[in-house]
Scaffold this active site. Structure first.
Site, mmCIF file in Angstrom:
data_model
loop_
_atom_site.group_PDB
_atom_site.id
_atom_site.type_symbol
_atom_site.label_atom_id
_atom_site.label_comp_id
_atom_site.label_asym_id
_atom_site.label_seq_id
_atom_site.Cartn_x
_atom_site.Cartn_y
_atom_site.Cartn_z
ATOM 1 N N GLU A 56 0.813 -1.216 0.000
ATOM 2 C CA GLU A 56 0.000 0.000 0.000
ATOM 3 C C GLU A 56 0.849 1.271 0.000
ATOM 4 O O GLU A 56 0.485 2.267 -0.630
ATOM 5 C CB GLU A 56 -0.881 -0.030 1.257
ATOM 6 N N ASP A 57 1.985 1.245 0.696
ATOM 7 C CA ASP A 57 2.717 2.479 0.976
ATOM 8 C C ASP A 57 4.158 2.530 0.475
ATOM 9 O O ASP A 57 4.886 3.467 0.809
ATOM 10 C CB ASP A 57 2.738 2.720 2.495
#
Length: 179
Positions: A56-57
């Site tokens: 996600e990051d």
């Protein structure tokens, strides 16, 4: 395998900080993984705790997780990874639906993550007051809806003997932060 997952997450999140502080981001996945380990969950679930925000990051992809840690860890991480192309509301509704309908190990991972985030938010509110809400994509009422919805749906389908103690801790934190 757990040390490898921790090392991978540390590399992936290097240079990132938490939303409301200068604390290294990796402190969050480490706390999530430690909570899962203390609850007695499998190595795969603990590894997913370390890795839950990597796709996600960071620039890493789900294929990187699967290649390094296998399909089970990748499946757990994938179940908890938000699609950033969707709106905040759509992403959070998807997480609520996942908490309600997913297998227990996915629920365990999500709630451990949300608990750590909420405990961090509670500390930030104590230190900085309502100014912390400016750092979020959604205001206090939306955050209240989201966290309350998680707490209302996390027990669905779990036998009482299989509920980890930190589920009650999460419910208590939701009450403290949002009333």
């Amino acid at each position: 395998m757990k040390q490898k997952a921790k090392d991978f997450a540390e590399k992936a999140h290097r240079g990132q900080t938490r939303k409301n502080s200068n604390a290294p981001y990796i402190t969050h996945p480490i706390r999530v993984a430690e909570k899962l380990e203390r609850a007695g969950f499998s190595d795969e679930v603990v590894c997913a705790g370390y890795l839950h925000d990597v796709v996600e990051d960071t620039p890493f992809e789900m294929e990187d997780i699967e290649a390094a840690f296998g399909s089970r860890v990748a499946k757990l991480v994938a179940a908890h990874t938000e699609d950033k192309s969707k709106s905040w509301q759509e992403r959070k509704q998807h997480t609520i639906d996942t908490v309600k309908h997913a297998e227990n190990e996915v629920k365990y991972l999500i709630v451990a993550d949300k608990l750590d985030n909420l405990l961090g938010l509670e500390q930030d509110l104590d230190l900085q007051g309502d100014a912390v809400w400016r750092n979020f994509n959604a205001g206090v009422e939306q955050q209240k809806w989201y966290n309350t919805s998680i707490s209302e749906n996390m027990y669905v389908g779990i036998e009482p003997d299989n509920v980890p103690s930190y589920f009650a801790e999460y419910m208590d934190a939701v009450k403290r932060v949002f009333g």
